[in-house]
Design an enzyme around this catalytic site. Structure first.
Site, mmCIF file in Angstrom:
data_model
loop_
_atom_site.group_PDB
_atom_site.id
_atom_site.type_symbol
_atom_site.label_atom_id
_atom_site.label_comp_id
_atom_site.label_asym_id
_atom_site.label_seq_id
_atom_site.Cartn_x
_atom_site.Cartn_y
_atom_site.Cartn_z
ATOM 1 N N THR A 117 0.808 -1.212 0.000
ATOM 2 C CA THR A 117 0.000 0.000 0.000
ATOM 3 C C THR A 117 0.841 1.262 0.000
ATOM 4 O OG1 THR A 117 -1.575 1.285 1.323
ATOM 5 C CG2 THR A 117 -0.127 -0.186 2.520
ATOM 6 N N TYR A 141 -2.020 0.190 10.001
ATOM 7 C CA TYR A 141 -2.179 -0.467 8.695
ATOM 8 C C TYR A 141 -0.926 -0.292 7.853
ATOM 9 C CZ TYR A 141 -3.612 -1.012 3.816
ATOM 10 O OH TYR A 141 -3.675 -1.355 2.495
#
Length: 343
Positions: A117, A141
């Site tokens: 990501t 995250y």
């Protein structure tokens, strides 16, 4: 040789399964169905319900199907949720990948592609962001994915497992042939929420933050069509198969759109209006992040759907298909809700 797709019943993994099938590859799907749907896996594709952290299961599947490569999508992806549940995110995204990598090394899997990501960059100092930019994630995250990337590099150095980590920017759209799209209940992605508001499934749309240092005060993101992203996975798999070195690649278009611009595009494409409310900014959201994807382009990857209205329209047509399916299920309760109605 078989390609294992973890999380292959989900949004991105499901599109990659379609891309593999479209060019004659043999995918094997492993998914725990926590957010994915069994109906997303095409008929004839081997599918197993299970946890990627279950080493006994993954080892058996790799050996039984002769898995050559693992494309790893399974995990958690919601930034605000990760702030509230950091341990859950480190478990799902880092520790379970550790278990999967153990199996890959022990069974002789040749190639590994990680779904990573742009959140690893945090709030970047310069735009567009290159793969060599500082990695300063703002959320558990992002940190869970960065830890996994670092673990992959160490595994490669020690055991020779060649890999690619693909740093996704904002993934949107749906399969242009309407075979698959975002179907996760209570999804938090901007496109999904805006389109549900356009359909009347939500009373309004919240825009989180309106005083960022951007032209209209809302966050700017680089949106990439999920089918283009699926083809990027094929490009990096070919790179590894041809002897290419382990790499990290950004996945985006190099063009950013603000939240307000996306909302206006959704209203224009759908021909609807809906209430938009201003809400406080969310923790972990940078003001602007746009990809430099030149390294991926050098592999021969060519975006085909890099137009905002195209991305919105494909997602809209999928939402309409889901709406037809739901309506039909309400009329005839004998129809299984897991079986999509072909529009």
């Amino acid at each position: 040789m078989t390609v294992m797709v973890t999380g292959g019943a989900g949004f991105i993994g499901g599109h990659v399964v379609l891309a593999l099938l479209d060019r004659g590859e043999v995918p094997l799907v492993l998914d725990d169905l926590s957010t994915g749907s069994r109906s997303a896996v095409p008929a004839g594709v081997p599918f197993h319900v299970g946890d990627v952290g279950d080493m006994k299961l993954t080892s058996r599947l790799v050996r039984e199907y002769g898995v050559e490569a693992i494309l790893h999508f399974a995990g958690k992806i919601v930034v605000p949720e990760s702030i509230l549940d950091p341990l859950g995110y480190y478990l799902a995204n880092t520790l379970k990948t550790h278990a999967l990598l153990n199996v890959a090394v022990q069974t002789g899997v040749k190639h590994f592609v990680l779904s990573s990501t742009a959140a690893v960059y945090g709030d970047p100092r310069s735009i567009p962001v290159t793969e060599t930019a500082d990695t300063l994630p703002l959320s558990p995250y992002g940190r869970s994915k960065l830890m996994t990337e670092q673990m992959l590099a160490d595994v490669d150095a020690a055991y020779g497992l060649r890999h690619v980590a693909l740093r996704y920017f904002n993934v949107v759209g749906a399969d242009p042939d309407r075979r698959h799209g975002q179907s996760t209940p209570q999804a938090t992605h901007l496109f999904k929420v805006a389109l549900e508001a356009a359909l009347g499934r939500r009373s309004h749309l919240d825009i989180y933050g309106s005083s960022y240092p951007t032209p209209d005060g809302t966050c700017i993101r680089d949106y990439i069509h999920v089918s283009d992203l699926a083809r990027a996975h094929l490009a990096v798999l070919d790179h590894l198969r041809s002897g290419g070195a382990s790499r990290i690649f950004n996945c985006g278009y190099g063009r950013g759109y603000s939240v307000a611009e996306v909302v206006e595009a959704v209203k224009a494409v759908t021909g609807t209006d809906f209430e938009v409310r201003r809400a406080p900014p969310r923790p972990g959201d940078p003001a602007e992040i746009v990809a430099d994807s030149n390294e991926l382009l050098k592999l021969g990857w060519e975006p085909e759907l890099n137009d905002l209205r195209t991305m919105v329209d494909d997602a809209w047509q999928w939402e309409r298909k889901l709406a037809v399916s739901r309506t039909t299920e309400q009329i005839d309760p004998g129809i299984s809700p897991s079986i999509p109605i072909v529009a």
